[in-house]
Design a protein around this motif. Structure first.
Motif, PDB file in Angstrom:
ATOM      1  N   SER A 160       0.646  -1.118  -0.454  1.00 48.25           N
ATOM      2  CA  SER A 160       0.008  -0.282  -0.080  1.00 48.25           C
ATOM      3  C   SER A 160       0.839   1.221   0.277  1.00 48.25           C
ATOM      4  CB  SER A 160      -1.062   0.063   1.194  1.00 48.25           C
ATOM      5  OG  SER A 160      -0.291   0.087   2.311  1.00 48.25           O
ATOM      6  N   MET A 213      -4.023   2.573  -3.026  1.00 45.20           N
ATOM      7  CA  MET A 213      -3.167   2.699  -1.484  1.00 45.20           C
ATOM      8  C   MET A 213      -4.800   2.012   0.019  1.00 45.20           C
ATOM      9  SD  MET A 213      -2.879   4.723   2.089  1.00 45.20           S
ATOM     10  CE  MET A 213      -2.629   3.188   2.660  1.00 45.20           C
ATOM     11  N   ILE A 240      -5.648  -0.930  -0.586  1.00 42.92           N
ATOM     12  CA  ILE A 240      -5.090  -2.885  -0.468  1.00 42.92           C
ATOM     13  C   ILE A 240      -4.677  -2.060   1.129  1.00 42.92           C
ATOM     14  CG2 ILE A 240      -2.332  -3.136  -0.326  1.00 42.92           C
ATOM     15  CD1 ILE A 240      -3.004  -2.023  -3.558  1.00 42.92           C
ATOM     16  N   GLY A 241      -4.466  -0.994   2.029  1.00 48.53           N
ATOM     17  CA  GLY A 241      -4.441  -0.809   2.979  1.00 48.53           C
ATOM     18  C   GLY A 241      -5.222  -2.096   3.884  1.00 48.53           C
ATOM     19  N   CYS A 243      -0.771   7.193   4.336  1.00 45.00           N
ATOM     20  CA  CYS A 243      -0.843   5.932   4.700  1.00 45.00           C
ATOM     21  C   CYS A 243      -1.165   6.739   6.452  1.00 45.00           C
ATOM     22  CB  CYS A 243       0.616   5.496   4.743  1.00 45.00           C
ATOM     23  SG  CYS A 243       0.728   4.368   3.002  1.00 45.00           S
TER      24      CYS A 243
END
Length: 261
Positions: free
Chosen positions: A16, A61, A64-65, A184
Protein backbone atom coordinates in the motif's frame (compact mmCIF):
# COMPACT_ATOMS: atom_id res chain seq x y z
CA UNK A 1 -20.13 -9.79 22.31
CA UNK A 2 -16.43 -9.49 21.66
CA UNK A 3 -14.08 -7.03 20.07
CA UNK A 4 -12.02 -8.28 17.15
CA UNK A 5 -8.34 -7.61 17.60
CA UNK A 6 -6.66 -6.07 14.54
CA UNK A 7 -4.00 -8.00 12.70
CA UNK A 8 -2.06 -6.73 9.68
CA UNK A 9 -0.44 -8.46 6.73
CA UNK A 10 2.73 -6.36 6.61
CA UNK A 11 3.50 -7.34 3.01
CA UNK A 12 0.21 -5.72 1.96
CA UNK A 13 0.95 -2.73 4.21
CA UNK A 14 4.26 -2.28 2.39
CA UNK A 15 2.48 -2.73 -0.94
CA UNK A 16 0.00 0.00 0.00
CA UNK A 17 2.90 2.37 0.74
CA UNK A 18 4.56 1.47 -2.56
CA UNK A 19 1.48 2.26 -4.63
CA UNK A 20 0.93 5.50 -2.68
CA UNK A 21 4.52 6.52 -3.52
CA UNK A 22 4.27 5.57 -7.20
CA UNK A 23 0.87 7.24 -7.52
CA UNK A 24 2.20 10.40 -5.89
CA UNK A 25 5.20 10.54 -8.24
CA UNK A 26 3.01 9.99 -11.30
CA UNK A 27 0.58 12.65 -10.10
CA UNK A 28 3.38 15.16 -9.54
CA UNK A 29 4.66 14.56 -13.07
CA UNK A 30 1.17 15.04 -14.50
CA UNK A 31 0.70 18.32 -12.64
CA UNK A 32 4.07 19.44 -13.96
CA UNK A 33 2.79 18.67 -17.45
CA UNK A 34 -0.36 20.68 -16.73
CA UNK A 35 1.68 23.68 -15.59
CA UNK A 36 3.63 23.68 -18.86
CA UNK A 37 0.63 22.92 -21.08
CA UNK A 38 -1.23 25.44 -23.18
CA UNK A 39 -4.56 26.77 -21.92
CA UNK A 40 -6.74 24.42 -23.98
CA UNK A 41 -4.82 21.31 -22.94
CA UNK A 42 -4.96 21.74 -19.16
CA UNK A 43 -8.25 19.93 -18.60
CA UNK A 44 -6.94 16.56 -19.78
CA UNK A 45 -3.85 16.98 -17.58
CA UNK A 46 -6.04 17.76 -14.55
CA UNK A 47 -8.23 14.69 -15.19
CA UNK A 48 -5.17 12.45 -15.57
CA UNK A 49 -3.55 13.86 -12.40
CA UNK A 50 -6.83 13.37 -10.52
CA UNK A 51 -6.86 9.67 -11.38
CA UNK A 52 -3.17 9.28 -10.51
CA UNK A 53 -3.39 11.09 -7.16
CA UNK A 54 -7.00 10.36 -6.18
CA UNK A 55 -7.34 6.94 -7.76
CA UNK A 56 -3.78 5.66 -7.38
CA UNK A 57 -1.99 7.35 -4.50
CA UNK A 58 -5.10 7.59 -2.30
CA UNK A 59 -7.88 5.16 -3.25
CA UNK A 60 -5.79 2.16 -4.34
CA UNK A 61 -3.55 2.61 -1.29
CA UNK A 62 -6.67 2.80 0.90
CA UNK A 63 -8.19 -0.48 -0.28
CA UNK A 64 -4.96 -2.43 -0.29
CA UNK A 65 -4.42 -1.12 3.24
CA UNK A 66 -7.92 -2.26 4.21
CA UNK A 67 -7.35 -5.71 2.78
CA UNK A 68 -4.13 -5.87 4.83
CA UNK A 69 -6.31 -5.67 7.95
CA UNK A 70 -7.50 -9.06 9.21
CA UNK A 71 -10.44 -8.91 11.63
CA UNK A 72 -10.50 -12.67 12.18
CA UNK A 73 -13.87 -13.01 10.45
CA UNK A 74 -15.06 -13.22 6.81
CA UNK A 75 -15.37 -9.90 4.95
CA UNK A 76 -16.80 -9.00 1.55
CA UNK A 77 -17.20 -5.58 -0.08
CA UNK A 78 -20.22 -3.81 -1.51
CA UNK A 79 -19.17 -3.09 -5.14
CA UNK A 80 -21.36 0.03 -5.46
CA UNK A 81 -20.04 1.71 -2.33
CA UNK A 82 -16.53 0.75 -3.40
CA UNK A 83 -17.03 2.37 -6.81
CA UNK A 84 -18.58 5.44 -5.15
CA UNK A 85 -15.53 5.85 -2.91
CA UNK A 86 -13.28 5.83 -6.00
CA UNK A 87 -15.43 8.49 -7.65
CA UNK A 88 -15.25 10.66 -4.51
CA UNK A 89 -11.44 10.46 -4.39
CA UNK A 90 -10.97 11.35 -8.05
CA UNK A 91 -13.55 14.17 -8.06
CA UNK A 92 -12.34 15.98 -4.92
CA UNK A 93 -8.68 15.82 -6.01
CA UNK A 94 -9.67 17.06 -9.47
CA UNK A 95 -11.67 19.93 -7.97
CA UNK A 96 -8.74 20.92 -5.78
CA UNK A 97 -6.32 20.86 -8.73
CA UNK A 98 -8.71 22.87 -10.88
CA UNK A 99 -9.22 25.55 -8.22
CA UNK A 100 -5.51 25.88 -7.57
CA UNK A 101 -4.70 26.00 -11.30
CA UNK A 102 -6.77 29.18 -11.56
CA UNK A 103 -4.64 30.94 -8.90
CA UNK A 104 -1.51 28.84 -8.36
CA UNK A 105 0.32 31.48 -6.31
CA UNK A 106 -2.52 32.17 -3.89
CA UNK A 107 -2.05 30.87 -0.34
CA UNK A 108 -5.79 31.31 0.30
CA UNK A 109 -6.68 29.18 -2.74
CA UNK A 110 -4.12 26.56 -1.68
CA UNK A 111 -5.80 26.28 1.72
CA UNK A 112 -9.29 26.14 0.19
CA UNK A 113 -8.23 23.43 -2.26
CA UNK A 114 -6.49 21.50 0.52
CA UNK A 115 -9.54 21.59 2.82
CA UNK A 116 -11.88 20.50 0.01
CA UNK A 117 -9.63 17.67 -1.17
CA UNK A 118 -8.61 16.57 2.33
CA UNK A 119 -12.20 16.47 3.58
CA UNK A 120 -13.25 14.62 0.43
CA UNK A 121 -10.43 12.08 0.85
CA UNK A 122 -11.61 11.47 4.41
CA UNK A 123 -15.15 10.96 3.06
CA UNK A 124 -13.71 8.48 0.58
CA UNK A 125 -11.99 6.63 3.41
CA UNK A 126 -15.07 6.25 5.57
CA UNK A 127 -17.37 5.40 2.65
CA UNK A 128 -14.84 2.73 1.71
CA UNK A 129 -14.97 1.45 5.29
CA UNK A 130 -18.77 1.37 5.07
CA UNK A 131 -18.40 -0.90 2.01
CA UNK A 132 -17.06 -3.63 4.32
CA UNK A 133 -19.73 -6.25 5.00
CA UNK A 134 -19.11 -8.61 7.90
CA UNK A 135 -20.83 -10.08 10.94
CA UNK A 136 -19.89 -7.17 13.20
CA UNK A 137 -21.17 -3.78 14.30
CA UNK A 138 -18.92 -0.85 13.33
CA UNK A 139 -18.28 2.12 15.58
CA UNK A 140 -15.59 4.83 15.70
CA UNK A 141 -13.30 6.57 18.15
CA UNK A 142 -14.31 10.17 17.41
CA UNK A 143 -10.98 11.64 18.51
CA UNK A 144 -9.05 9.47 16.08
CA UNK A 145 -11.57 10.23 13.32
CA UNK A 146 -10.90 13.96 13.78
CA UNK A 147 -7.14 13.35 13.79
CA UNK A 148 -7.38 11.33 10.56
CA UNK A 149 -9.42 14.10 8.88
CA UNK A 150 -6.87 16.72 9.92
CA UNK A 151 -4.04 14.54 8.57
CA UNK A 152 -5.98 14.18 5.30
CA UNK A 153 -6.38 17.96 4.96
CA UNK A 154 -2.71 18.57 5.79
CA UNK A 155 -1.63 15.86 3.34
CA UNK A 156 -3.77 17.25 0.53
CA UNK A 157 -2.57 20.81 1.13
CA UNK A 158 1.08 19.76 1.17
CA UNK A 159 0.57 17.61 -1.93
CA UNK A 160 -0.94 20.52 -3.86
CA UNK A 161 1.86 22.87 -2.82
CA UNK A 162 4.51 20.36 -3.86
CA UNK A 163 2.73 19.64 -7.14
CA UNK A 164 2.69 23.31 -8.12
CA UNK A 165 6.20 24.19 -6.94
CA UNK A 166 8.55 21.30 -7.72
CA UNK A 167 10.52 20.88 -10.95
CA UNK A 168 13.49 18.55 -10.40
CA UNK A 169 13.19 14.77 -10.67
CA UNK A 170 14.95 14.10 -7.36
CA UNK A 171 12.75 16.65 -5.63
CA UNK A 172 9.67 14.86 -6.94
CA UNK A 173 10.95 11.46 -5.88
CA UNK A 174 11.63 12.73 -2.35
CA UNK A 175 8.25 14.48 -2.24
CA UNK A 176 6.53 11.26 -3.35
CA UNK A 177 7.93 9.37 -0.35
CA UNK A 178 6.76 12.14 2.00
CA UNK A 179 3.30 12.31 0.40
CA UNK A 180 2.93 8.53 0.69
CA UNK A 181 3.76 8.69 4.41
CA UNK A 182 1.05 11.34 4.88
CA UNK A 183 -1.56 9.38 2.88
CA UNK A 184 -0.77 6.14 4.73
CA UNK A 185 -0.79 8.01 8.04
CA UNK A 186 -4.29 9.30 7.38
CA UNK A 187 -5.49 5.85 6.35
CA UNK A 188 -4.04 3.84 9.23
CA UNK A 189 -5.13 6.38 11.84
CA UNK A 190 -8.62 6.09 10.34
CA UNK A 191 -8.38 2.30 10.56
CA UNK A 192 -7.29 2.58 14.18
CA UNK A 193 -10.41 4.69 14.82
CA UNK A 194 -12.62 1.77 13.74
CA UNK A 195 -14.11 -0.39 16.50
CA UNK A 196 -15.55 -3.70 15.29
CA UNK A 197 -17.78 -5.69 17.65
CA UNK A 198 -18.71 -9.21 16.59
CA UNK A 199 -22.45 -9.66 16.15
CA UNK A 200 -23.53 -13.25 15.46
CA UNK A 201 -27.04 -12.04 14.58
CA UNK A 202 -25.74 -10.37 11.41
CA UNK A 203 -25.73 -12.70 8.43
CA UNK A 204 -23.13 -12.49 5.66
CA UNK A 205 -24.60 -11.54 2.26
CA UNK A 206 -24.91 -14.10 -0.50
CA UNK A 207 -22.95 -11.90 -2.91
CA UNK A 208 -20.02 -9.54 -2.61
CA UNK A 209 -16.44 -9.10 -3.75
CA UNK A 210 -13.83 -11.20 -1.95
CA UNK A 211 -10.96 -9.13 -0.47
CA UNK A 212 -8.17 -11.02 -2.26
CA UNK A 213 -9.94 -10.74 -5.62
CA UNK A 214 -10.48 -7.04 -5.07
CA UNK A 215 -6.90 -6.49 -3.91
CA UNK A 216 -5.38 -8.15 -6.97
CA UNK A 217 -7.73 -6.29 -9.31
CA UNK A 218 -7.05 -2.90 -7.69
CA UNK A 219 -3.28 -3.37 -7.66
CA UNK A 220 -3.05 -4.58 -11.28
CA UNK A 221 -5.47 -1.96 -12.62
CA UNK A 222 -3.80 0.86 -10.69
CA UNK A 223 -0.28 -0.10 -11.75
CA UNK A 224 -1.28 -0.36 -15.43
CA UNK A 225 -3.02 3.01 -15.24
CA UNK A 226 -0.14 4.72 -13.43
CA UNK A 227 2.56 3.29 -15.72
CA UNK A 228 0.65 4.39 -18.83
CA UNK A 229 0.09 7.87 -17.37
CA UNK A 230 3.76 8.17 -16.44
CA UNK A 231 5.01 7.03 -19.86
CA UNK A 232 2.71 9.47 -21.69
CA UNK A 233 3.61 12.31 -19.33
CA UNK A 234 7.37 11.87 -19.64
CA UNK A 235 7.15 11.54 -23.42
CA UNK A 236 5.10 14.76 -23.62
CA UNK A 237 7.49 16.64 -21.34
CA UNK A 238 10.50 15.42 -23.35
CA UNK A 239 8.76 16.49 -26.55
CA UNK A 240 8.13 19.98 -25.17
CA UNK A 241 11.75 20.22 -23.98
CA UNK A 242 12.99 19.17 -27.44
CA UNK A 243 10.72 21.72 -29.13
CA UNK A 244 11.96 24.45 -26.77
CA UNK A 245 15.61 23.58 -27.57
CA UNK A 246 14.85 23.60 -31.30
CA UNK A 247 13.21 27.01 -30.97
CA UNK A 248 16.30 28.33 -29.16
CA UNK A 249 18.58 26.95 -31.90
CA UNK A 250 16.44 28.53 -34.60
CA UNK A 251 16.54 31.85 -32.77
CA UNK A 252 20.33 31.70 -32.46
CA UNK A 253 20.65 30.87 -36.17
CA UNK A 254 18.45 33.86 -37.05
CA UNK A 255 20.56 36.16 -34.88
CA UNK A 256 23.77 34.88 -36.46
CA UNK A 257 22.29 35.36 -39.93
CA UNK A 258 21.20 38.88 -39.05
CA UNK A 259 24.69 39.67 -37.70
CA UNK A 260 26.31 38.53 -40.95
CA UNK A 261 24.02 40.75 -42.98
Amino acid sequence: MMHAEPSYNFFLVALSYFIATFGSYTGLQLVKGMRHAEEGERTKWIISASFALGGGAVWAMHFIGMIAYDMGMPVVYDPWLTAASLAIAVIVVGLGLFLLSTRPNSIAMLLIAGVIAGSGISSMHFSGMAAMITAADMDYNNTLVIVSVLIGIAAATAAFWLAFNLEGTMQMIGASFVMAIAVCGMHYVGMEAMIMTHNPNLAMPESGVEPLTMGLFIFCFSMIMLVLCLVVTLSQLNKKMYEALEAEDDEEDELEEAAKN
